[in-house]
Design a protein around this motif. Structure first.
Motif, mmCIF file in Angstrom:
data_model
loop_
_atom_site.group_PDB
_atom_site.id
_atom_site.type_symbol
_atom_site.label_atom_id
_atom_site.label_comp_id
_atom_site.label_asym_id
_atom_site.label_seq_id
_atom_site.Cartn_x
_atom_site.Cartn_y
_atom_site.Cartn_z
ATOM 1 N N ASP A 1 30.395 37.370 45.845
ATOM 2 C CA ASP A 1 31.132 38.054 46.905
ATOM 3 C C ASP A 1 32.005 39.147 46.286
ATOM 4 O O ASP A 1 32.711 38.899 45.296
ATOM 5 C CB ASP A 1 32.007 37.049 47.658
ATOM 6 C CG ASP A 1 32.776 37.694 48.797
ATOM 7 O OD1 ASP A 1 32.225 37.762 49.901
ATOM 8 O OD2 ASP A 1 33.921 38.135 48.561
ATOM 9 N N PRO A 2 31.986 40.374 46.817
ATOM 10 C CA PRO A 2 32.754 41.480 46.225
ATOM 11 C C PRO A 2 34.243 41.175 46.067
ATOM 12 O O PRO A 2 34.845 41.509 45.031
ATOM 13 C CB PRO A 2 32.521 42.636 47.205
ATOM 14 C CG PRO A 2 31.208 42.326 47.846
ATOM 15 C CD PRO A 2 31.162 40.834 47.950
ATOM 16 N N VAL A 3 34.852 40.550 47.065
ATOM 17 C CA VAL A 3 36.277 40.232 46.987
ATOM 18 C C VAL A 3 36.540 39.244 45.857
ATOM 19 O O VAL A 3 37.488 39.391 45.080
ATOM 20 C CB VAL A 3 36.784 39.663 48.328
ATOM 21 C CG1 VAL A 3 38.223 39.179 48.199
ATOM 22 C CG2 VAL A 3 36.666 40.706 49.430
ATOM 23 N N VAL A 4 35.683 38.242 45.753
ATOM 24 C CA VAL A 4 35.837 37.235 44.701
ATOM 25 C C VAL A 4 35.625 37.869 43.321
ATOM 26 O O VAL A 4 36.350 37.571 42.367
ATOM 27 C CB VAL A 4 34.857 36.071 44.923
ATOM 28 C CG1 VAL A 4 34.882 35.106 43.744
ATOM 29 C CG2 VAL A 4 35.206 35.329 46.213
ATOM 30 N N LEU A 5 34.636 38.757 43.225
ATOM 31 C CA LEU A 5 34.369 39.426 41.949
ATOM 32 C C LEU A 5 35.556 40.287 41.513
ATOM 33 O O LEU A 5 35.929 40.294 40.337
ATOM 34 C CB LEU A 5 33.118 40.288 42.056
ATOM 35 C CG LEU A 5 31.777 39.547 41.991
ATOM 36 C CD1 LEU A 5 30.630 40.494 42.295
ATOM 37 C CD2 LEU A 5 31.589 38.932 40.596
ATOM 38 N N ILE A 6 36.149 41.002 42.448
ATOM 39 C CA ILE A 6 37.301 41.848 42.122
ATOM 40 C C ILE A 6 38.476 40.983 41.669
ATOM 41 O O ILE A 6 39.138 41.275 40.665
ATOM 42 C CB ILE A 6 37.701 42.715 43.325
ATOM 43 C CG1 ILE A 6 36.605 43.760 43.597
ATOM 44 C CG2 ILE A 6 39.046 43.408 43.081
ATOM 45 C CD1 ILE A 6 36.809 44.539 44.877
ATOM 46 N N ALA A 7 38.730 39.891 42.409
ATOM 47 C CA ALA A 7 39.816 38.982 42.028
ATOM 48 C C ALA A 7 39.526 38.338 40.672
ATOM 49 O O ALA A 7 40.429 38.179 39.840
ATOM 50 C CB ALA A 7 40.002 37.914 43.095
ATOM 51 N N GLY A 8 38.262 37.980 40.436
ATOM 52 C CA GLY A 8 37.885 37.395 39.156
ATOM 53 C C GLY A 8 38.079 38.373 38.005
ATOM 54 O O GLY A 8 38.504 37.988 36.913
ATOM 55 N N ALA A 9 37.779 39.645 38.257
ATOM 56 C CA ALA A 9 37.990 40.664 37.228
ATOM 57 C C ALA A 9 39.475 40.808 36.913
ATOM 58 O O ALA A 9 39.866 40.974 35.746
ATOM 59 C CB ALA A 9 37.417 42.001 37.694
ATOM 60 N N ALA A 10 40.304 40.718 37.949
ATOM 61 C CA ALA A 10 41.752 40.784 37.737
ATOM 62 C C ALA A 10 42.225 39.611 36.889
ATOM 63 O O ALA A 10 43.058 39.777 35.978
ATOM 64 C CB ALA A 10 42.482 40.799 39.083
ATOM 65 N N VAL A 11 41.698 38.425 37.151
ATOM 66 C CA VAL A 11 42.063 37.243 36.367
ATOM 67 C C VAL A 11 41.618 37.411 34.918
ATOM 68 O O VAL A 11 42.361 37.086 33.981
ATOM 69 C CB VAL A 11 41.437 35.975 36.983
ATOM 70 C CG1 VAL A 11 41.628 34.777 36.058
ATOM 71 C CG2 VAL A 11 42.053 35.687 38.344
ATOM 72 N N ALA A 12 40.394 37.924 34.713
ATOM 73 C CA ALA A 12 39.894 38.133 33.348
ATOM 74 C C ALA A 12 40.772 39.113 32.587
ATOM 75 O O ALA A 12 41.079 38.911 31.405
ATOM 76 C CB ALA A 12 38.450 38.629 33.403
ATOM 77 N N LEU A 13 41.181 40.189 33.255
ATOM 78 C CA LEU A 13 42.039 41.178 32.602
ATOM 79 C C LEU A 13 43.414 40.598 32.286
ATOM 80 O O LEU A 13 43.922 40.728 31.173
ATOM 81 C CB LEU A 13 42.179 42.417 33.489
ATOM 82 C CG LEU A 13 40.949 43.328 33.579
ATOM 83 C CD1 LEU A 13 41.138 44.366 34.685
ATOM 84 C CD2 LEU A 13 40.698 44.027 32.244
ATOM 85 N N LEU A 14 44.022 39.939 33.282
ATOM 86 C CA LEU A 14 45.374 39.413 33.111
ATOM 87 C C LEU A 14 45.420 38.261 32.113
ATOM 88 O O LEU A 14 46.382 38.127 31.349
ATOM 89 C CB LEU A 14 45.932 38.945 34.461
ATOM 90 C CG LEU A 14 46.327 40.038 35.451
ATOM 91 C CD1 LEU A 14 46.574 39.437 36.829
ATOM 92 C CD2 LEU A 14 47.560 40.786 34.964
ATOM 93 N N SER A 15 44.393 37.405 32.124
ATOM 94 C CA SER A 15 44.423 36.190 31.309
ATOM 95 C C SER A 15 43.775 36.352 29.942
ATOM 96 O O SER A 15 44.010 35.525 29.056
ATOM 97 C CB SER A 15 43.734 35.041 32.062
ATOM 98 O OG SER A 15 44.412 34.745 33.258
#
Length: 303
Positions: free
Chosen positions: A220-234
């Motif tokens: 899901d695009p929304v989930v992918l964007i949120a997941g990318a944010a988590v990968a960057l932040l974490s």
């Protein structure tokens, strides 16, 4: 996931051209302790954002997105070669499996208990590495202080979920193994290529659990964007900040600053997730922080 530096580990050199050169130049203007603290804050905000994603992708789905996307980023940056000897592969695979298990267990822990409580319990892993094998009475005091803090944390205000405590303790055990394997990885690889391959192993371990829990929601695009944010932040942002800081400050100073992780996690849980800890639980968090600072500050230097 939280990062710990081990004395004797050769931190990888980031590429000195393109965006990384610009980032390194920008980081150079920031005092090293501030870089470490920014990395700690980034990790815990990333964990808080990840927990909000649980309603869409679940805990396993969220950690799968984080590890897969972080692995892709690292592969693009480092472009590792597969021409490695068997012992190096064994270290990379072991490191990756521990990395994946640590993240899976930690995300399950914060699913059941507050972020600050989970990180505090998990922090017993690196603290144990710091004090086990020591014959100094002072290290025994730090261990007892940390144990008292965790006992207080789990007993106050009706206690914490048993499942959450066990998941956090399991993540802490993996974190201890992660620290020991980090030293081995540092002797086998001289840059981030080994880490990139290990991240692929960790992502592969998490993938079946993530697919089973989240299924097509992972696309899901929304989930992918949120997941990318988590990968960057974490992963990506704190990794870069910590590497730059480690070029300028001794590992022991770095370790003391990293000891603030439980307190920062509790604050992130309060601000982002509105997870309010009982006053006695805050006391418990600071007992573990003090024990970690003490164990790191008084540790004998490596030779």
């Amino acid at each position: 996931m939280v990062t710990v530096h081990v004395e004797g580990f050769r931190e990888p050199e980031l590429p000195r051209s393109g965006p990384f050169a610009l980032a390194a130049k920008a980081f150079g203007a920031i005092p090293p302790p501030a870089l470490v603290l920014l990395g700690v804050v980034s990790v815990q905000i990333g964990a808080a954002v990840a927990k909000q994603l649980f309603t869409l992708a679940g805990a396993a789905g969220t950690v799968t997105l984080r590890l897969v996307l972080a692995a892709l980023i690292l592969l693009v940056v480092w472009r590792p070669s597969l021409r490695l000897d068997r012992r190096t592969y064994a270290v990379i695979i072991g490191y990756g499996l521990v990395l994946g298990a640590m993240n899976l267990l930690f995300y399950q822990a914060i699913k059941h208990i507050p972020l600050g409580a989970a990180v505090t319990i998990e922090f017993l892993g690196p603290l144990a590495v710091a004090v086990i094998g020591s014959r100094r009475w002072l290290d025994g005091v730090w261990a007892l202080l940390a144990a008292a803090g965790v006992l207080l944390l789990t007993r106050v205000d009706g206690g914490l979920s048993v499942a959450g405590v066990l998941f956090a303790a399991g993540a802490g055990a993996c974190w201890a193994g992660y620290i020991l394997l980090t030293a081995a990885l540092g002797t086998r690889t001289s840059d981030g290529k080994g880490l990139a391959l290990a991240m692929v192993v960790g992502a592969s371990l998490a993938l079946p659990f993530g697919v089973a829990e989240a299924g097509t929601m992972l696309l899901d695009p929304v989930v992918l964007i949120a997941g990318a944010a988590v990968a960057l932040l974490s992963s990506v942002i704190p990794y870069s900040l910590e590497l730059e800081a480690l070029r300028k400050i001794p590992p022991r100073v770095f370790g003391i600053l990293m000891s603030l992780e439980p307190a920062v996690a509790a604050l992130a849980g309060l601000v982002v997730l509105h997870e309010a800890l009982h006053p006695a639980q805050w006391v418990a968090v600071f007992c573990v922080v003090l024990a970690s600072v003490g164990a790191t500050r008084t540790a004998k230097p490596e030779v």
